[in-house]
Design a protein around this motif. Sequence first.
Motif, PDB file in Angstrom:
ATOM      1  N   GLY A 262      37.364  10.653  -6.053  1.00 41.96           N
ATOM      2  CA  GLY A 262      37.061  10.618  -7.459  1.00 41.96           C
ATOM      3  C   GLY A 262      38.140  11.232  -8.313  1.00 41.96           C
ATOM      4  O   GLY A 262      37.876  11.889  -9.307  1.00 41.96           O
TER       5      GLY A 262
ATOM      6  N   PRO B 294      36.782   5.125 -13.510  1.00 40.22           N
ATOM      7  CA  PRO B 294      37.070   3.822 -12.942  1.00 40.22           C
ATOM      8  C   PRO B 294      37.346   2.792 -14.025  1.00 40.22           C
ATOM      9  O   PRO B 294      36.682   2.762 -15.059  1.00 40.22           O
TER      10      PRO B 294
ATOM     11  N   LYS C 205      32.820  -0.441 -10.039  1.00 38.59           N
ATOM     12  CA  LYS C 205      32.969  -0.312  -8.601  1.00 38.59           C
ATOM     13  C   LYS C 205      31.731   0.364  -8.042  1.00 38.59           C
ATOM     14  O   LYS C 205      31.795   1.184  -7.132  1.00 38.59           O
TER      15      LYS C 205
ATOM     16  N   ASN D 180      32.739   2.833  -1.756  1.00 41.89           N
ATOM     17  CA  ASN D 180      33.158   4.154  -1.329  1.00 41.89           C
ATOM     18  C   ASN D 180      34.443   4.545  -2.049  1.00 41.89           C
ATOM     19  O   ASN D 180      35.287   3.712  -2.336  1.00 41.89           O
ATOM     20  N   ARG D 181      34.551   5.834  -2.273  1.00 42.88           N
ATOM     21  CA  ARG D 181      35.770   6.333  -2.885  1.00 42.88           C
ATOM     22  C   ARG D 181      36.178   7.598  -2.159  1.00 42.88           C
ATOM     23  O   ARG D 181      35.465   8.122  -1.338  1.00 42.88           O
TER      24      ARG D 181
ATOM     25  N   ARG E 119      35.103  -0.796  -0.091  1.00 38.27           N
ATOM     26  CA  ARG E 119      36.266  -0.300  -0.831  1.00 38.27           C
ATOM     27  C   ARG E 119      36.794  -1.419  -1.708  1.00 38.27           C
ATOM     28  O   ARG E 119      36.564  -2.587  -1.426  1.00 38.27           O
ATOM     29  N   CYS E 120      37.513  -1.035  -2.699  1.00 36.74           N
ATOM     30  CA  CYS E 120      38.157  -2.081  -3.478  1.00 36.74           C
ATOM     31  C   CYS E 120      39.469  -2.472  -2.787  1.00 36.74           C
ATOM     32  O   CYS E 120      40.012  -1.742  -1.965  1.00 36.74           O
TER      33      CYS E 120
ATOM     34  N   SER F 289      42.354  -0.115  -2.986  1.00 40.50           N
ATOM     35  CA  SER F 289      42.232   1.050  -2.133  1.00 40.50           C
ATOM     36  C   SER F 289      42.646   0.713  -0.707  1.00 40.50           C
ATOM     37  O   SER F 289      43.336   1.488  -0.040  1.00 40.50           O
TER      38      SER F 289
END
Length: 340
Positions: free
Chosen positions: A2, A7, A11, A15-16, A50-51, A54
Amino acid sequence: MGRGRAPCCAKVGLNRGSWTPQEDMRLIAYIQKHGHTNWRALPKQAGLLRCGKSCRLRWINYLRPDLKRGNFTDEEEEAIIRLHGLLGNKWSKIAACLPGRTDNEIKNVWNTHLKKKVAQREKKKAGAGSGDAGTPATAPLSSATSSTTTHNSSGGSDSGDQCGTSREPDATDVCPLQLEDMDVSDMLVDGAPPAAQPMPSPSSSSSLTTCVGGVEELIELPVIDIEPEIWSIIDGESAVARHGGDAAAPCTGTGTAVSTSEAEEAAANDWWLENLEKELGLWGYAEEDTQAHPDLLDHYTGLSPLCALEGDPVSTYFQTGPAAAEPELLVVVEPSAVLL
DNA sequence: AAAAGTCTCAACCGCCGAGGA
DNA sequence: CTCCTCGGCGGTTGAGACTTT
């Protein structure tokens, strides 16, 4: 974790923050199997929350098999200083001239160490009042840094890919230029024949392009036949006792770049993956960890202890960099995986 | 030994350009 | 020609590690 700003896009549910070993394994397994032609779609297809960005960042900055590990050498630091003097904050271009190093890594090193180092040098120089030719790096630094930085910082894409095909002449041409000027030619990817001077990795490498004397070079991706095992591991299924082989064995004897037998191929694949697992902390998972990740318990209980790590050249590579490891290794090339 | 301060580095962000529709 | 999508870049952040007091 984070970090940074809020963001930019929705999203929710993703997960981040730090990547878990399972996520790493999943990403590696997917890329080994399918490559990464579409980062956007990759996480979905790989089952990662995840994006795409990422995933890409994780792969490029940490999971790529051709990455060097360990501290920067003095030569590398000097190269960064000089390249920074010429290019400014064009980290990707600097990274293109330092094989095995990522732009992020270089950026961090610059911001944490080298900036101070250079400042101190200049201070010394200013104090001494005599510009010593022995430190040419600092000479163009102040001017070149500011000018190139502001000049080129119109966005990332003048670089495109690292030393890519469509590029401005200034930046990537620095690579060969630097090689002549600097005493780091053995370190930089240089005029050495690409085939004769592979990336200094145990299993170089991924589907990347790198700058070799201004020529785009495809780095080959080691193909690891991990599908049944790893995917089952990833999916939390019971382990396949795949650890029959000797972890350090595959590189012995052959000394050739490409394995010829399927057995060697499989051994090399297992071997590479095994060491990657070690690097990721998956190997010999401690009990508390397996409690935290019960889906991995089955797999790891059947494996050899962590102590097997010691003395293993590839483990050494992953932990300290290729210089400390035996360069010889098996590289299994799957043509389909070579192209981006 | 504990607290405070500093450093490191992985990960996030927004922006930009390229390429395709 | 315009719009949209995607990949990539550089800047920034903050958690954790490490060092100092």
